[in-house]
Every structure is written in C-alpha cells, then in structure tokens.
Design a protein around this motif. Structure first.
Motif, mmCIF file in Angstrom:
data_model
loop_
_atom_site.group_PDB
_atom_site.id
_atom_site.type_symbol
_atom_site.label_atom_id
_atom_site.label_comp_id
_atom_site.label_asym_id
_atom_site.label_seq_id
_atom_site.Cartn_x
_atom_site.Cartn_y
_atom_site.Cartn_z
ATOM 1 N N ASP A 1 0.819 -1.223 0.000
ATOM 2 C CA ASP A 1 0.000 0.000 0.000
ATOM 3 C C ASP A 1 0.849 1.268 0.000
ATOM 4 O OD1 ASP A 1 -3.151 -0.786 1.080
ATOM 5 O OD2 ASP A 1 -1.590 -2.301 1.234
ATOM 6 N N THR A 2 1.870 1.289 0.839
ATOM 7 C CA THR A 2 2.705 2.487 0.938
ATOM 8 C C THR A 2 3.417 2.780 -0.373
ATOM 9 O OG1 THR A 2 3.041 2.128 3.300
ATOM 10 C CG2 THR A 2 4.616 3.566 2.184
ATOM 11 N N GLY A 3 3.910 1.736 -1.040
ATOM 12 C CA GLY A 3 4.600 1.942 -2.311
ATOM 13 C C GLY A 3 3.700 2.571 -3.359
ATOM 14 N N LEU A 4 2.486 2.054 -3.471
ATOM 15 C CA LEU A 4 1.525 2.618 -4.421
ATOM 16 C C LEU A 4 1.201 4.062 -4.058
ATOM 17 C CD1 LEU A 4 -0.490 2.380 -6.767
ATOM 18 C CD2 LEU A 4 -2.094 1.290 -5.175
ATOM 19 N N SER A 5 0.960 4.312 -2.771
ATOM 20 C CA SER A 5 0.613 5.664 -2.321
ATOM 21 C C SER A 5 1.760 6.641 -2.553
ATOM 22 C CB SER A 5 0.247 5.644 -0.838
ATOM 23 O OG SER A 5 -0.899 4.863 -0.614
ATOM 24 N N VAL A 6 2.990 6.194 -2.317
ATOM 25 C CA VAL A 6 4.150 7.068 -2.524
ATOM 26 C C VAL A 6 4.205 7.557 -3.967
ATOM 27 C CG1 VAL A 6 6.662 7.003 -2.787
ATOM 28 C CG2 VAL A 6 5.626 6.314 -0.630
ATOM 29 N N PHE A 7 4.045 6.641 -4.912
ATOM 30 C CA PHE A 7 4.068 7.047 -6.318
ATOM 31 C C PHE A 7 2.966 8.058 -6.610
ATOM 32 C CE2 PHE A 7 6.119 2.805 -7.823
ATOM 33 C CZ PHE A 7 7.383 3.316 -7.554
ATOM 34 N N LEU A 8 1.747 7.766 -6.151
ATOM 35 C CA LEU A 8 0.622 8.660 -6.413
ATOM 36 C C LEU A 8 0.833 10.019 -5.759
ATOM 37 C CD1 LEU A 8 -2.338 6.148 -5.923
ATOM 38 C CD2 LEU A 8 -1.550 7.120 -8.082
ATOM 39 N N ASP A 9 1.257 10.017 -4.495
ATOM 40 C CA ASP A 9 1.372 11.272 -3.746
ATOM 41 C C ASP A 9 2.507 12.152 -4.251
ATOM 42 O OD1 ASP A 9 -0.784 10.634 -2.182
ATOM 43 O OD2 ASP A 9 0.397 9.830 -0.523
ATOM 44 N N SER B 1 1.658 13.590 -7.753
ATOM 45 C CA SER B 1 0.587 14.583 -7.598
ATOM 46 C C SER B 1 1.149 15.868 -7.002
ATOM 47 C CB SER B 1 -0.521 14.031 -6.698
ATOM 48 O OG SER B 1 -1.166 12.929 -7.306
ATOM 49 N N ALA B 2 2.039 15.718 -6.013
ATOM 50 C CA ALA B 2 2.675 16.899 -5.420
ATOM 51 C C ALA B 2 3.501 17.650 -6.460
ATOM 52 C CB ALA B 2 3.553 16.476 -4.244
ATOM 53 N N GLY C 1 3.358 28.288 -12.208
ATOM 54 C CA GLY C 1 2.861 28.845 -13.461
ATOM 55 C C GLY C 1 2.952 27.943 -14.669
ATOM 56 N N ALA C 2 3.188 26.642 -14.473
ATOM 57 C CA ALA C 2 3.266 25.725 -15.605
ATOM 58 C C ALA C 2 1.923 25.675 -16.334
ATOM 59 C CB ALA C 2 3.658 24.332 -15.141
ATOM 60 N N ALA C 3 1.958 25.643 -17.651
ATOM 61 C CA ALA C 3 0.732 25.626 -18.447
ATOM 62 C C ALA C 3 -0.003 24.304 -18.334
ATOM 63 C CB ALA C 3 1.063 25.915 -19.919
ATOM 64 N N ARG C 4 0.737 23.241 -18.067
ATOM 65 C CA ARG C 4 0.121 21.920 -17.952
ATOM 66 C C ARG C 4 0.919 21.080 -16.963
ATOM 67 N NH1 ARG C 4 0.825 18.703 -23.505
ATOM 68 N NH2 ARG C 4 0.305 17.009 -22.063
ATOM 69 N N PRO C 5 0.284 20.083 -16.344
ATOM 70 C CA PRO C 5 1.012 19.233 -15.394
ATOM 71 C C PRO C 5 2.155 18.495 -16.081
ATOM 72 C CG PRO C 5 -1.363 18.910 -15.208
ATOM 73 C CD PRO C 5 -1.139 19.713 -16.447
ATOM 74 N N PRO C 6 3.312 18.417 -15.440
ATOM 75 C CA PRO C 6 4.446 17.715 -16.066
ATOM 76 C C PRO C 6 4.265 16.203 -16.122
ATOM 77 C CG PRO C 6 5.020 18.451 -13.865
ATOM 78 C CD PRO C 6 3.687 19.049 -14.170
ATOM 79 N N PHE C 7 3.380 15.657 -15.261
ATOM 80 C CA PHE C 7 3.207 14.206 -15.207
ATOM 81 C C PHE C 7 1.743 13.838 -15.426
ATOM 82 C CE2 PHE C 7 6.851 15.224 -12.501
ATOM 83 C CZ PHE C 7 7.833 14.482 -13.149
ATOM 84 N N GLN D 1 14.599 13.524 -13.796
ATOM 85 C CA GLN D 1 14.846 13.426 -15.230
ATOM 86 C C GLN D 1 14.028 14.463 -15.992
ATOM 87 O OE1 GLN D 1 17.400 11.148 -15.527
ATOM 88 N NE2 GLN D 1 16.903 11.023 -13.355
ATOM 89 N N ALA D 2 12.854 14.808 -15.436
ATOM 90 C CA ALA D 2 11.997 15.807 -16.077
ATOM 91 C C ALA D 2 12.332 17.219 -15.615
ATOM 92 C CB ALA D 2 10.524 15.502 -15.778
ATOM 93 N N SER D 3 12.569 17.372 -14.295
ATOM 94 C CA SER D 3 12.849 18.704 -13.748
ATOM 95 C C SER D 3 13.575 18.585 -12.420
ATOM 96 C CB SER D 3 11.543 19.491 -13.556
ATOM 97 O OG SER D 3 11.791 20.688 -12.838
ATOM 98 N N PRO D 4 14.884 18.780 -12.400
ATOM 99 C CA PRO D 4 15.633 18.722 -11.142
ATOM 100 C C PRO D 4 15.109 19.727 -10.110
ATOM 101 C CG PRO D 4 17.137 18.692 -13.014
ATOM 102 C CD PRO D 4 15.775 18.990 -13.556
ATOM 103 N N GLU D 5 14.659 20.896 -10.583
ATOM 104 C CA GLU D 5 14.167 21.911 -9.667
ATOM 105 C C GLU D 5 12.885 21.453 -8.974
ATOM 106 O OE1 GLU D 5 14.777 22.375 -12.880
ATOM 107 O OE2 GLU D 5 16.674 23.495 -12.811
ATOM 108 N N THR D 6 11.968 20.869 -9.744
ATOM 109 C CA THR D 6 10.721 20.375 -9.155
ATOM 110 C C THR D 6 10.997 19.254 -8.170
ATOM 111 O OG1 THR D 6 9.431 20.972 -11.128
ATOM 112 C CG2 THR D 6 8.489 19.301 -9.662
ATOM 113 N N ALA D 7 11.895 18.338 -8.544
ATOM 114 C CA ALA D 7 12.225 17.224 -7.655
ATOM 115 C C ALA D 7 12.806 17.729 -6.341
ATOM 116 C CB ALA D 7 13.214 16.280 -8.344
ATOM 117 N N ALA D 8 13.684 18.719 -6.409
ATOM 118 C CA ALA D 8 14.295 19.262 -5.193
ATOM 119 C C ALA D 8 13.243 19.919 -4.299
ATOM 120 C CB ALA D 8 15.381 20.271 -5.568
ATOM 121 N N LEU D 9 12.304 20.629 -4.904
ATOM 122 C CA LEU D 9 11.273 21.306 -4.125
ATOM 123 C C LEU D 9 10.315 20.304 -3.485
ATOM 124 C CD1 LEU D 9 10.117 23.916 -3.145
ATOM 125 C CD2 LEU D 9 8.900 24.185 -5.322
#
Length: 320
Positions: free
Chosen positions: A13-21, A24-25, A34-40, A183-191
């Motif tokens: 359960d936790t593994g599935l939730s981690v990916f989703l959460d 989503s974050a 200000g992104a025009a569309r969600p990156p994921f 891989q998509a955005s180092p800045e987003t991952a860090a935040l």
C-alpha cells in the motif's frame, strides 16, 4: 511525461501511495510555479479491472493493454517479504501477464522502474539480464541465486541500467519517484523533496545487517560466528577455511554466490557494523579501533565515512 503505475493484487500500500502522492505533489508544485500543464500524466493500470491491496483496499484500475504507450512504467512492490511466498507470487497468472506487458512496453521504447520487491518482477522478465540492479537488501541472497545474470549491488539505493531502473527496500519507492522526477525537472524534484521532508539516501549500506544476510546459508552463518570472535585480530582466509573444515576456494565461491562479496569484504562489513554500534554508545575512537582491529582512530573515521557515507559526528547526532 506519461506515467503508468502497474499495480497488482497484494500491492504494498505504501509503495503505491508514494508514487501517487509524490507525482501529484509535483504537478501541484508545477501549477503554483505557473506551468501551463502538469508535467506528469499519471494513470494506475493493471491486467485486471480491479486490484486488492495487501491491506484489503480495493480500487478500479485502467486496462493496461488499452493505454497508449507510456514514457515510463513504474511497478510498486508486492507485499510478500518471505522468500517462499515471493517465489509463489511470481508464478501467479496476473503477475505473468504483467511481465508480458512490461516486455512489450519496453520493446516499444518505454522505460521501466521497480522498487523493493518489484525488482524481482523486473528480473523475472529478463530485462535486467546483463544489467546492474539493486533490490530489498534482506532478499539479496535469493535474488542472486534466482538471477545470476544480473549484476546486483544491494548497497545502492537507485540503479539505472539503460531504460530499466531499480530501487532499494520499501521506502526506495520515494527514491525511485524522485529519480524519475529529476529526469523531467531537477528543480521540481528538489522542491518536492523539501516540501515532503524526503532525505537523500544514496546508499542502503548503513541499513544492512550482516547477521541477517549470513543466515541465508549455513556455511556463511558459521563463518560469521567465527569472524565476530576475531574482529580485533585481523582476517586470514586460510584460518577461516581451516576452522570451518572447507577449502579456501569453497568458502570464497560460496560467499560470492550468496552475498556477492569475498570473505574479506564481509569481514570488513562486520567490523563496520561493530564500530557503528560502539560509536552509538559513545565509546572512544581509540578503543573502537582496538576492538575492530585497526591501528588508530583516523582509520576508523575513514572506514565509517567510506562505507556508510557519514562521519562519526553525523552518526552520533543521528542516534542522539
């Protein structure tokens, strides 16, 4: 990035939730910036219409075979920590169908990632043959026995081999999600990492319990007992083999086959484990050096830093 989370009955359960959460974050963070569309673009898919998690929750999932080709497929772990149950689960019909989907997606260019026990499922597909991987460290001996063509290093937290990525034990789902996010955005991952208080864990080495791994094989268990009594004296392969009534070659080959390391390397692991324990109870470094067979405190400091990625001060503050 188009992501598919391939979920199966009995999923952790936790593994599935981690990916989703986490993803989503990441989308929420991107929107706030200000992104025009969600990156994921995230979808939970399966080989059946519904799944039942390890804790008995049920959820509908999209049919995997109807999804347009994803950029990446992430596989959360099954909650089967016992070797016999895990091997049995790998033979389930739905699991075999999921493996077929992974092979098909990978052949068409999708990346594939799995955390914790999901690394077994990825290895079972053959996609890891000849590649490097990591897994849940307590099951590393079973992994080596079952998949000898995979170059396993259970001390690492995340291992990327081409378009297949594996991550370590249980909370490795966090590390895998953040790796892919970077891989998509180092800045987003860090935040996201800072907002959700996810610490960096580049290695599993500081969590591995040598005693637990030794119990995977009777000869290694006997070697472990012999070694613990001699940590202060130093290591001799011939002395160890004589004490265990086997040839040095037999001991060397068994250790490599089960643990993926030499008797000397395992002896060093035991020294590190004991030194870490002595640090945690406040013993002085010169005394520790004597107890684990090193010449001085500087050597102990260097050993702990090299093996665990932390110095003595960091280890003591973490245990305070």
């Amino acid at each position: 990035m188009k992501l598919a989370i391939l979920a199966l009955d009995g999923v952790f359960d936790t593994g599935l939730s981690v990916f989703l959460d986490l993803f989503s974050a990441a989308n929420e963070v991107a929107a706030e910036q200000g992104a025009a569309r969600p990156p994921f673009e995230l979808r939970v898919v399966g080989v059946r219409q519904r799944i039942r998690t390890a804790h008995g929750l049920t959820m509908g999932v999209d049919p995997a075979d109807e999804m347009r080709q994803p950029d990446w497929v992430l596989v959360p772990a099954l909650n089967t920590k016992q070797p016999a149950r895990l091997v049995e689960a790998l033979g389930r019909r739905d699991v075999r169908d999921a493996m077929a989907m992974l092979r098909s997606w990978h052949a068409q260019g999708s990346g594939v990632g799995g955390a914790c026990i999901a690394s077994f499922l990825l290895a079972e597909t053959g996609l890891l043959d000849g590649q490097e991987a990591t897994t849940m460290w307590p099951l590393a001996p079973l992994f080596r026995e079952r998949y000898p063509r995979v170059r396993l290093d259970e001390s690492r937290m995340v291992v990327a081999s081409g378009r297949v990525v594996t991550a370590g034990a249980a909370m490795g789902h966090l590390d895998l999600a953040l790796w892919l996010m970077r891989q998509a955005s180092p800045e987003t991952a860090a935040l996201v990492s800072r907002l959700m208080l996810v610490d960096k864990r580049p290695s599993q080495a500081q969590y591995i319990i040598p005693d637990h791994l030794a119990h995977a094989d009777p000869l290694i268990e006997r070697f472990e007992r012999w070694a613990r009594e001699r940590l202060a004296r130093g290591f001799s392969l011939h002395d160890a083999a004589d004490a265990l009534a086997v040839s040095p070659r037999t001991l060397q080959r068994r250790m490599e086959a089960v643990l993926g390391k030499s008797p000397l390397a395992f002896f060093q692991d035991l020294r590190v484990e004991h030194a870490q324990h002595l640090v945690s109870i406040g013993q002085g470094l010169e005394e520790i050096a004597s107890e684990v067979g090193y010449a001085d405190a500087a050597t102990v400091r260097s050993l702990l830093r090299r093996k665990l990625g932390r110095g003595v001060r960091e280890l003591r503050s973490a245990l305070a």
